[in-house]
Design a protein around this motif. Structure first.
Motif, PDB file in Angstrom:
ATOM      1  N   TRP A   1       0.914  -0.957   0.158  1.00  0.00           N
ATOM      2  CA  TRP A   1       0.061   0.010  -0.032  1.00  0.00           C
ATOM      3  C   TRP A   1       0.902   1.226   0.121  1.00  0.00           C
ATOM      4  CZ3 TRP A   1      -0.647   3.929   3.567  1.00  0.00           C
ATOM      5  CH2 TRP A   1      -1.781   4.810   3.338  1.00  0.00           C
ATOM      6  N   LYS A   2       1.966   1.291   0.869  1.00  0.00           N
ATOM      7  CA  LYS A   2       2.918   2.534   0.893  1.00  0.00           C
ATOM      8  C   LYS A   2       3.472   2.641  -0.520  1.00  0.00           C
ATOM      9  CE  LYS A   2       3.886   2.714   5.816  1.00  0.00           C
ATOM     10  NZ  LYS A   2       4.904   2.266   7.002  1.00  0.00           N
ATOM     11  N   ALA A   3       4.037   1.520  -1.116  1.00  0.00           N
ATOM     12  CA  ALA A   3       4.668   1.461  -2.371  1.00  0.00           C
ATOM     13  C   ALA A   3       3.857   2.261  -3.474  1.00  0.00           C
ATOM     14  CB  ALA A   3       5.335   0.139  -2.755  1.00  0.00           C
ATOM     15  N   ILE A   4       2.628   1.497  -3.707  1.00  0.00           N
ATOM     16  CA  ILE A   4       1.677   2.151  -4.478  1.00  0.00           C
ATOM     17  C   ILE A   4       1.237   3.571  -4.107  1.00  0.00           C
ATOM     18  CG2 ILE A   4      -0.780   1.732  -5.273  1.00  0.00           C
ATOM     19  CD1 ILE A   4      -0.192  -1.261  -5.032  1.00  0.00           C
ATOM     20  N   SER A   5       1.116   3.919  -2.977  1.00  0.00           N
ATOM     21  CA  SER A   5       0.748   5.236  -2.769  1.00  0.00           C
ATOM     22  C   SER A   5       1.788   6.270  -3.210  1.00  0.00           C
ATOM     23  CB  SER A   5       0.629   5.475  -1.276  1.00  0.00           C
ATOM     24  OG  SER A   5      -0.660   4.699  -0.917  1.00  0.00           O
ATOM     25  N   SER A   6       3.030   5.704  -2.965  1.00  0.00           N
ATOM     26  CA  SER A   6       4.263   6.855  -3.059  1.00  0.00           C
ATOM     27  C   SER A   6       4.450   6.932  -4.716  1.00  0.00           C
ATOM     28  CB  SER A   6       5.562   5.961  -2.579  1.00  0.00           C
ATOM     29  OG  SER A   6       5.388   6.047  -1.454  1.00  0.00           O
ATOM     30  N   LEU A   7       4.033   5.823  -5.529  1.00  0.00           N
ATOM     31  CA  LEU A   7       4.265   5.736  -6.987  1.00  0.00           C
ATOM     32  C   LEU A   7       3.205   6.352  -7.446  1.00  0.00           C
ATOM     33  CD1 LEU A   7       5.241   1.864  -7.764  1.00  0.00           C
ATOM     34  CD2 LEU A   7       6.516   3.899  -8.165  1.00  0.00           C
ATOM     35  N   LYS A   8       1.832   6.525  -7.050  1.00  0.00           N
ATOM     36  CA  LYS A   8       1.014   7.470  -7.459  1.00  0.00           C
ATOM     37  C   LYS A   8       1.265   8.934  -7.362  1.00  0.00           C
ATOM     38  CE  LYS A   8      -3.073   4.270  -6.745  1.00  0.00           C
ATOM     39  NZ  LYS A   8      -4.320   4.084  -6.144  1.00  0.00           N
ATOM     40  N   LYS A   9       1.914   9.213  -6.261  1.00  0.00           N
ATOM     41  CA  LYS A   9       2.279  10.613  -5.953  1.00  0.00           C
ATOM     42  C   LYS A   9       3.299  11.118  -6.540  1.00  0.00           C
ATOM     43  CE  LYS A   9       0.904  10.602  -0.917  1.00  0.00           C
ATOM     44  NZ  LYS A   9       1.523  10.363   0.536  1.00  0.00           N
ATOM     45  N   TYR A  10       4.260  10.222  -7.070  1.00  0.00           N
ATOM     46  CA  TYR A  10       5.410  10.443  -7.786  1.00  0.00           C
ATOM     47  C   TYR A  10       4.984  10.610  -9.461  1.00  0.00           C
ATOM     48  CZ  TYR A  10       9.765  10.192 -10.218  1.00  0.00           C
ATOM     49  OH  TYR A  10      11.038  10.182 -11.131  1.00  0.00           O
ATOM     50  N   VAL A  11       4.174   9.959  -9.816  1.00  0.00           N
ATOM     51  CA  VAL A  11       3.542  10.081 -11.180  1.00  0.00           C
ATOM     52  C   VAL A  11       2.794  11.167 -11.238  1.00  0.00           C
ATOM     53  CG1 VAL A  11       2.036   9.068 -12.759  1.00  0.00           C
ATOM     54  CG2 VAL A  11       3.398   7.587 -11.671  1.00  0.00           C
ATOM     55  N   VAL A  12       1.830  11.533 -10.377  1.00  0.00           N
ATOM     56  CA  VAL A  12       1.060  12.818 -10.327  1.00  0.00           C
ATOM     57  C   VAL A  12       1.851  13.980 -10.234  1.00  0.00           C
ATOM     58  CG1 VAL A  12      -0.638  14.119  -8.782  1.00  0.00           C
ATOM     59  CG2 VAL A  12      -1.149  11.944  -9.100  1.00  0.00           C
ATOM     60  N   SER A  13       2.847  14.150  -9.409  1.00  0.00           N
ATOM     61  CA  SER A  13       3.870  15.291  -9.407  1.00  0.00           C
ATOM     62  C   SER A  13       4.363  15.228 -10.671  1.00  0.00           C
ATOM     63  CB  SER A  13       4.823  15.121  -8.212  1.00  0.00           C
ATOM     64  OG  SER A  13       5.543  14.134  -8.557  1.00  0.00           O
TER      65      SER A  13
END
Length: 199
Positions: free
Chosen positions: A178-190
């Protein structure tokens, strides 16, 4: 050394494992041919150093031969081998002080080449530039999160199997993913926001 996809069928693994446990070199060699390519790809997903990964794989198989009499029954051969390689990479990384296991800084390994499954993870596999950015995002993850994502989504192990392989409880596997996917989503959005303003 380049690993080749193995010609041995999936159903042979238990027979080869039993052969190894009985001290027959053919069992060891067969398992090597069967799994070396997958282990190599998995190792490279954790640390981007082919020589280091090859050394760890060799040591795993040396240990298998050395301790063949004490090996467990062939219930989960692939899980056992992936877990053994994970532990070997972890121990050798600490010894060599080459990588930090929990966190990789900005100067860590170079981004991994992106396979189609990485694109599927966020549903944007058509955008090559986005995949490259995603690979960079994966590379910035703490290594335990990266390991969980690699095992779950690329190697397609179950959460239960990953729990055994990483030596953590099931809840911790869910948390890491969950943490990994959340981080990846934030990274892609930014990254997309930055791209929008650049355009």
């Amino acid at each position: 050394m380049k690993y080749q996809e193995n010609p041995i069928s999936f159903s042979d693994r238990n027979e080869l494992w039993l052969s190894l446990r009985n001290g027959e070199r053919e069992g060891l060699e067969g398992l090597y041919r069967l799994f070396a390519h997958e282990l190599f790809k998995y190792g490279l997903a954790l640390v981007n150093d082919a020589d280091f990964v090859q050394d760890c794989i060799q040591e795993v198989f040396i240990d298998l031969w050395k301790y063949h009499q004490n090996l467990p029954k062939a219930d989960h051969v692939k899980v056992y081998l992936f877990r053994s390689l994970s532990h070997k990479i972890y121990r050798e990384s600490k010894k060599r002080s080459k990588w930090k296991w929990e966190e990789l800084g900005e100067d860590g390994p170079h981004p991994l080449s992106v396979e189609s499954k990485e694109g599927e993870l966020i549903g944007m596999q058509q955008e090559k530039s986005l995949q490259i950015k995603l690979a960079a995002g994966l590379d910035k993850l703490p290594l335990r999160q990266k390991q969980a994502i690699q095992l779950l989504f690329f190697e397609q192990f179950s959460y239960e199997e990953v729990s055994k392989m990483m030596g953590i409880n099931l809840r911790s596997v869910y948390t890491l993913a969950w943490k990994a996917i959340s981080s990846l989503k934030k990274y892609v959005v930014s990254m997309l926001v930055g791209l929008f303003f650049f355009i």
